[in-house]
Design an enzyme around this catalytic site. Sequence first.
Site, PDB file in Angstrom:
ATOM      1  N   CYS A 139       0.595  -1.023  -0.185  1.00 10.79           N
ATOM      2  CA  CYS A 139      -0.131  -0.097   0.224  1.00 10.79           C
ATOM      3  C   CYS A 139       0.712   1.149  -0.226  1.00 10.79           C
ATOM      4  O   CYS A 139       2.014   1.252   0.985  1.00 10.79           O
ATOM      5  CB  CYS A 139      -0.605  -0.128   1.373  1.00 10.79           C
ATOM      6  SG  CYS A 139      -2.134   1.408   1.474  1.00 10.79           S
ATOM      7  N   CYS A 146      -3.423  14.635   4.156  1.00 15.47           N
ATOM      8  CA  CYS A 146      -4.178  14.476   2.880  1.00 15.47           C
ATOM      9  C   CYS A 146      -5.471  15.695   2.869  1.00 15.47           C
ATOM     10  O   CYS A 146      -5.462  16.323   4.228  1.00 15.47           O
ATOM     11  CB  CYS A 146      -4.892  13.357   3.124  1.00 15.47           C
ATOM     12  SG  CYS A 146      -6.277  13.268   1.701  1.00 15.47           S
ATOM     13  N   CYS A 150     -11.380  12.800   5.026  1.00 13.23           N
ATOM     14  CA  CYS A 150     -12.708  11.678   4.666  1.00 13.23           C
ATOM     15  C   CYS A 150     -12.903  11.498   6.707  1.00 13.23           C
ATOM     16  O   CYS A 150     -11.700  11.744   6.942  1.00 13.23           O
ATOM     17  CB  CYS A 150     -12.639  10.915   4.500  1.00 13.23           C
ATOM     18  SG  CYS A 150     -11.997  10.782   2.903  1.00 13.23           S
ATOM     19  N   CYS A 153     -11.830   8.835   8.314  1.00 11.30           N
ATOM     20  CA  CYS A 153      -9.829   8.789   8.010  1.00 11.30           C
ATOM     21  C   CYS A 153      -8.977   8.959   8.903  1.00 11.30           C
ATOM     22  O   CYS A 153      -8.545  10.577   9.370  1.00 11.30           O
ATOM     23  CB  CYS A 153      -9.798   9.062   6.811  1.00 11.30           C
ATOM     24  SG  CYS A 153      -8.050   8.968   6.511  1.00 11.30           S
ATOM     25  N   GLY A 204      -2.736  10.246   0.661  1.00 13.97           N
ATOM     26  CA  GLY A 204      -3.360  11.192  -0.118  1.00 13.97           C
ATOM     27  C   GLY A 204      -3.628  10.469  -0.815  1.00 13.97           C
ATOM     28  O   GLY A 204      -4.609   9.588  -0.526  1.00 13.97           O
ATOM     29  N   GLU A 205      -4.547  11.716  -1.838  1.00 12.10           N
ATOM     30  CA  GLU A 205      -5.547  11.471  -3.204  1.00 12.10           C
ATOM     31  C   GLU A 205      -4.588  11.335  -4.780  1.00 12.10           C
ATOM     32  O   GLU A 205      -4.084  13.095  -5.183  1.00 12.10           O
ATOM     33  CB  GLU A 205      -6.715  11.910  -2.724  1.00 12.10           C
ATOM     34  CG  GLU A 205      -7.366  12.386  -4.309  1.00 12.10           C
ATOM     35  CD  GLU A 205      -8.010  11.314  -4.520  1.00 12.10           C
ATOM     36  OE1 GLU A 205      -8.542  10.805  -4.385  1.00 12.10           O
ATOM     37  OE2 GLU A 205      -7.702  10.574  -5.690  1.00 12.10           O
ATOM     38  N   SER A 236      -6.323   3.445  -6.351  1.00 13.84           N
ATOM     39  CA  SER A 236      -7.850   3.941  -5.268  1.00 13.84           C
ATOM     40  C   SER A 236      -8.088   5.412  -5.372  1.00 13.84           C
ATOM     41  O   SER A 236      -7.378   6.241  -4.817  1.00 13.84           O
ATOM     42  CB  SER A 236      -7.959   3.316  -4.063  1.00 13.84           C
ATOM     43  OG  SER A 236      -8.660   4.183  -3.044  1.00 13.84           O
ATOM     44  N   SER A 258     -13.508   4.928  -3.196  1.00 13.24           N
ATOM     45  CA  SER A 258     -13.882   4.648  -2.246  1.00 13.24           C
ATOM     46  C   SER A 258     -15.338   5.299  -1.191  1.00 13.24           C
ATOM     47  O   SER A 258     -15.065   6.618  -1.392  1.00 13.24           O
ATOM     48  CB  SER A 258     -13.009   6.257  -1.581  1.00 13.24           C
ATOM     49  OG  SER A 258     -11.431   5.803  -0.883  1.00 13.24           O
ATOM     50  N   LEU A 259     -16.641   4.506  -1.930  1.00  9.51           N
ATOM     51  CA  LEU A 259     -17.204   5.102  -1.943  1.00  9.51           C
ATOM     52  C   LEU A 259     -17.910   5.338  -0.512  1.00  9.51           C
ATOM     53  O   LEU A 259     -18.635   6.457  -0.313  1.00  9.51           O
ATOM     54  CB  LEU A 259     -18.865   4.271  -2.887  1.00  9.51           C
ATOM     55  CG  LEU A 259     -19.848   4.639  -2.924  1.00  9.51           C
ATOM     56  CD1 LEU A 259     -19.618   5.846  -4.211  1.00  9.51           C
ATOM     57  CD2 LEU A 259     -20.610   3.281  -3.789  1.00  9.51           C
ATOM     58  N   HIS A 260     -18.454   4.525   0.045  1.00  5.59           N
ATOM     59  CA  HIS A 260     -18.716   4.961   1.956  1.00  5.59           C
ATOM     60  C   HIS A 260     -19.425   4.764   2.498  1.00  5.59           C
ATOM     61  O   HIS A 260     -20.500   4.677   3.206  1.00  5.59           O
ATOM     62  CB  HIS A 260     -17.786   5.681   2.934  1.00  5.59           C
ATOM     63  CG  HIS A 260     -16.365   5.352   2.370  1.00  5.59           C
ATOM     64  ND1 HIS A 260     -15.918   3.581   2.537  1.00  5.59           N
ATOM     65  CD2 HIS A 260     -15.483   5.789   2.069  1.00  5.59           C
ATOM     66  CE1 HIS A 260     -14.270   3.836   1.718  1.00  5.59           C
ATOM     67  NE2 HIS A 260     -14.443   4.844   2.355  1.00  5.59           N
ATOM     68  N   ASN A 335     -11.631   0.715  11.701  1.00  4.05           N
ATOM     69  CA  ASN A 335     -10.501   0.015  12.353  1.00  4.05           C
ATOM     70  C   ASN A 335     -10.425   1.128  13.203  1.00  4.05           C
ATOM     71  O   ASN A 335      -9.981   2.447  12.993  1.00  4.05           O
ATOM     72  CB  ASN A 335      -8.812   0.407  11.295  1.00  4.05           C
ATOM     73  CG  ASN A 335      -9.030  -1.303  10.640  1.00  4.05           C
ATOM     74  OD1 ASN A 335      -8.996  -2.067  11.497  1.00  4.05           O
ATOM     75  ND2 ASN A 335      -8.973  -1.209   9.562  1.00  4.05           N
ATOM     76  N   CYS A 378      -6.965   0.920   7.066  1.00  3.64           N
ATOM     77  CA  CYS A 378      -7.209   1.177   6.310  1.00  3.64           C
ATOM     78  C   CYS A 378      -7.586   2.603   7.215  1.00  3.64           C
ATOM     79  O   CYS A 378      -8.253   2.421   7.779  1.00  3.64           O
ATOM     80  CB  CYS A 378      -8.073   0.521   5.308  1.00  3.64           C
ATOM     81  SG  CYS A 378      -7.795  -0.633   4.272  1.00  3.64           S
TER      82      CYS A 378
END
Length: 403
Positions: A139, A146, A150, A153, A204-205, A236, A258-260, A335, A378
């Site tokens: 990963c 970032c 979110c 996150c 990061g994005e 992603s 990353s819908l969520h 998490n 994650c």
Amino acid sequence: MATTAGLRDTAAPLEKTPLETYVPPAKPSLIGLSRAELAARLGDIGVPERQQKMRVQQLWHWLYFRGAQSFDEMTSVSKDTRSGLAERFTVDRPEVVAEQISNDGTRKWLLRLPSGDGLQKAHEVECVYIPETDRGTLCVSSQVGCTLNCSFCHTGTQRLVRNLTAGEIVGQIMVARDRLNDWADRETPHGNRLITNIVMMGMGEPLYNFDAVRDALLIVSDNEGIGISRRRITLSTSGVVPNIRRAGEEIGVALAISLHAVRDELRNELVPLNRKYPIAELLQACRDYPGASNARRITFEYVMLKGVNDSLDDAKLLVKLLKGIPAKINLIPFNPWPGSAYECSDWEQIEKFSEYVFNAGYSSPVRTPRGRDILAACGQLKSETEKLSARERQALRAMAMTD
Ligand code: SF4
């Protein structure tokens, strides 16, 4: 079930060194340069144009196939060229300042990078290796921090400091191969490489650092070098719609979203970028993603938050929304991290949700949380930068919305 079986002997675990001891590199590294850029550097040290193509091939092989850590190792390159290169350049990767090994075999490296503004300061990013029975996934981070904040996150609580360069992105994969002793010439006769898959899901994005991510992934997937197939690389995004098509056309890797959440109101809160690119627009970009097919499905990441997005109604709407998109859904048990406002859904609820989605014809694995004991799972990647105040967060969010 996760396993550490097959891990090769690696260097001794590293202890973290203090940030103040960081010394920025004196010379630039060749890592992350394209073939054309390498040819230009060779020209700079006086290699005649007619020799450059051949020398580039040799360098490429040593750097990216064999993982050479010094010019001295490159025995097929002439001595003069090697010493000319060594005077001006290095083959250094980001500096590894700490390594943690989870009891499930997950490894996390903390890497130190120069601030990039000429100051004697360092930034830190993290990179995580997740061994499984049939693959090893790395990963990788694309930015220091970032801006997208979110709300579930941990990484999003860190100020965006800067984009990583292509070399710093490729460098993470090289560091991991170094630490795992996973280069080609050290391969066992029957052995596969340990790192088989890459996911751009670290800090990061990636689509807000498009050019560097593209250049890095083209190097990583090059057959004559690191050679990880594009099918085994997943990018992603939280939904930077204008760059999704570009990612398909210019990089050609697998896509994860990353819908969520399935309603804009909730997604605006969980993934604030949704205010700029709402669900309908995002899903249209997925329908149009070049190369998506039943053999190359788009992954939708869905973190399971108790009482927030985990009802059966959510599952039903999810299935409805994804109609016509070759999709699979990864359900991620949340998490928790210190200070987070959410709880993980009950196991029973996760199973019900998964079953509904599965019965509607979508693969819906529940991702086993990995590396929990070393905060490598994650959404938990976060280096040492201090947590932001609510006001700072709001300001950053506003900045991201106006990008
Ligand atoms: S989930 Fe990804 S995009 Fe969102 S804050 Fe975390 S690192 Fe940034």
